[in-house]
Write a protein that holds these residues in place. Structure first.
Motif, PDB file in Angstrom:
ATOM      1  N   GLU A 148      -3.268  -2.704  -0.445  1.00 40.16           N
ATOM      2  CA  GLU A 148      -2.876  -3.510  -1.594  1.00 40.16           C
ATOM      3  C   GLU A 148      -1.801  -4.497  -1.157  1.00 40.16           C
ATOM      4  O   GLU A 148      -0.929  -4.167  -0.356  1.00 40.16           O
TER       5      GLU A 148
ATOM      6  N   SER B 273      -2.306   4.410  -3.588  1.00 41.89           N
ATOM      7  CA  SER B 273      -3.327   3.360  -3.561  1.00 41.89           C
ATOM      8  C   SER B 273      -4.715   3.973  -3.693  1.00 41.89           C
ATOM      9  O   SER B 273      -5.029   4.991  -3.063  1.00 41.89           O
TER      10      SER B 273
ATOM     11  N   THR C 276       0.843  -1.191   0.000  1.00 39.91           N
ATOM     12  CA  THR C 276       0.000   0.000   0.000  1.00 39.91           C
ATOM     13  C   THR C 276       0.885   1.251   0.000  1.00 39.91           C
ATOM     14  O   THR C 276       1.894   1.308   0.693  1.00 39.91           O
TER      15      THR C 276
END
Length: 142
Positions: free
Chosen positions: A53, A47, A43
């Motif tokens: 992520e 993002s 992340t």
């Protein structure tokens, strides 16, 4: 509609001894393996919508545990071979064979990381063991 469930009875755990796969006798419970993947958080400030992520990280085939009746005088002495593998710290070649119609088999290398004999006076003597899988298992017959 009838179920396609498969009975666990007949599942076999085997260890290769001198190149011959030998069944660990009188097992009543075999658990695992439990495959896992350790995600890597990637992340960033870029993002989308502040959602986390991840990308795939290390994979782990996990452990296999087994429980059964302690049979020290089995013709193969296989339970003693399992204990000796723990003491010596050697990696073994193992197979887990399921009793389904396709005879699904998982072949893997593992270290014995646990071996325990239980002497409950009101029951039979039992054995418990744990295997830590190393590397990628090979799955066939599924």
């Amino acid at each position: 509609m009838s179920s396609a469930a498969i009975s666990a009875k007949g599942t076999v755990l085997q260890l290769s001894v001198s190149g011959i796969f030998t069944t660990i006798v009188e097992q009543v419970k075999i658990a695992g393996p439990a495959y896992k993947m350790s995600p890597i958080d990637v992340t960033s400030h870029d993002s989308i919508s502040n959602f986390k992520e991840i990308i795939a990280g290390k994979k782990d085939a996990g452990t296999i545990s087994f429980e059964g009746n302690y049979i020290p005088a089995a013709s193969t002495g296989i339970q003693q071979v399992v204990r000796a593998a723990l003491i010596s710290g050697t990696v073994g070649s193992w197979k887990l064979i399921r009793p389904d119609s396709g005879s699904e088999t998982e072949a893997f290398s593992a270290y014995v990381t646990g071996f325990e004999v239980d002497h409950d006076y009101s029951k039979q003597i039992t054995v418990k063991g744990t295997l830590e899988i190393t590397g990628v298992p090979a799955i066939s017959g599924s």
